[in-house]
Design an enzyme around this catalytic site. Sequence first.
Site, short mmCIF file in Angstrom:
data_model
loop_
_atom_site.label_atom_id
_atom_site.label_comp_id
_atom_site.label_asym_id
_atom_site.label_seq_id
_atom_site.Cartn_x
_atom_site.Cartn_y
_atom_site.Cartn_z
N ASP A 252 -8.22 -12.63 -8.56
CA ASP A 252 -7.75 -11.76 -7.47
C ASP A 252 -8.90 -11.39 -6.53
O ASP A 252 -9.88 -10.78 -6.95
CB ASP A 252 -7.13 -10.51 -8.12
CG ASP A 252 -6.35 -9.66 -7.14
OD1 ASP A 252 -6.61 -9.77 -5.92
OD2 ASP A 252 -5.51 -8.88 -7.59
N ASP A 312 1.72 -7.93 -2.26
CA ASP A 312 2.36 -7.60 -3.54
C ASP A 312 3.86 -7.37 -3.40
O ASP A 312 4.31 -6.68 -2.47
CB ASP A 312 1.73 -6.34 -4.14
CG ASP A 312 0.32 -6.60 -4.65
OD1 ASP A 312 -0.24 -7.67 -4.34
OD2 ASP A 312 -0.20 -5.74 -5.37
#
Length: 487
Positions: A252, A312
């Site tokens: 990430d 997200d």
Amino acid sequence: MVATCAASNLSGNWLIATPNGDGTMRRTYFHLHEQDHRITGTIRATLHVYSIDKGTGGPENFTISAAMRILGGERRVTYRGKLAGDQLQVVEVGANGASPTLFARRVPEGEGALPARIEPPPLHPVRDNGLARTPPMGWNSWNKFANHIDDATVRGIADAMAVNGMRDAGYTYVNIDDTWEGERDARGNIHPNQKFPDMKALADYVHSKGLKLGLYSSPGPDTCEGYEGSYGHEEQDARTYAAWGIDFLKYDWCGAFTLYKDSEMQAVYQKMGDALLASGRDIVFSLCQYGLVDVWKWGPAAGGNLWRTGGDISDSWESVSRIGFSQNPLAPYARPGHWNDPDMLEIGNGHMTDTEYRTHMSLWSMLAAPLIAGNDVRNMSTSIHDILTNREVIAVDQDKAGLQAKRAWQSGQQEVWTRQLAGGDTAVAVFNRGSKDSQVTFRWADAGIPRAPSHIRDLWRHTEEKPLGPEYCSEVPGHGVVLLRIH
Ligand code: GLA
């Protein structure tokens, strides 16, 4: 009286250390310089490094406001505080008011400074690892558990998946997202935090259930939650993961924002791609950088098996439909071994209807998306179980040809997407994005299907439908779908 002088000035390096409850600390550093009631300096709050652009006051009462650039926008923090003895007492002031009082203590100059920048390597294509010939399937802790994930929960999830039909339906990877990380030891080896007493033992356990274990890290010094990232330890971490028996890595970008430009992402991801290959273990490489800089164009060259295509997801129709229905232009980039990842599933997390969750499952399967469940699979209703384990729908997702669906027909809120399957069948998803039930009628030819199908199978009803000639017509519930397999 030098000591008094120093103590009554805000200048210096200050640390707020808040326990995360797992043996690690969330650290915020204030590096301040005070002169004539003007305060300058930086604030490093986990992965975020802010520059103070408005700082006024002194030891009795000060306000500092600081900004950083991220994702093309500005992120800002404001603190108010005072010096009390040898501590700073501060509150963070946000849109929802002030935080509880936080206490900062003086720490040595240099502590908490960003590490020196390591130049990214020159670009080269990373060898294909041969994994993920169909979109990866499994489970990930983030959507449901966020920071509240630990060894016992992961074992419980693996136990459930091994017996509730998920494993047998193809859900293989049990992935621990952010907040498993502990500190590095003197040799630089990463250790899990107290929530995960023995990662190797956990991997052995998950493997004993016929499942695989995944982990999460960042190319930056910190992860999104402010835990230890892999920065400067890529090869070492890859070797550690391999020694533990890790089978999947979600990597990430978060903490790398502070050190690298977007244009350096490929090289930075390539570094871990190479490191995973060099580890000698089969580890699926999952790129998570929110779809920046057209990652679908270079993800495979960086060794990626999947790459997030955007921000997200959340457990809402707005989020799922916005993400899912915007994937059309990315269809050409999906192929065996390399998949667009519109983010993990929210099915069963409680804020959508079963109809909406069926649409979520159908759309992701049409998109050849990784099917990574994100709910508490130890404890789910029969309807959620049946949505996640519908084999006929999963067969569309897992189709060997690996061709991602495209939008073939649209009329207002009604859309038909088609996906070419190996062996000549076509998957056809008839969506009603509107909130009211409606009848959808379209001509096969208008959806790019030149000859009316002789066979139509409804993949949710598990029934054969009678072909009606050149047109198809069906009631579709609001936010719902009819998913067909035709030939
Ligand atoms: C980012 C990712 C999420 C999750 C969190 C964890 O927001 O996009 O999927 O991994 O970080 O901190």
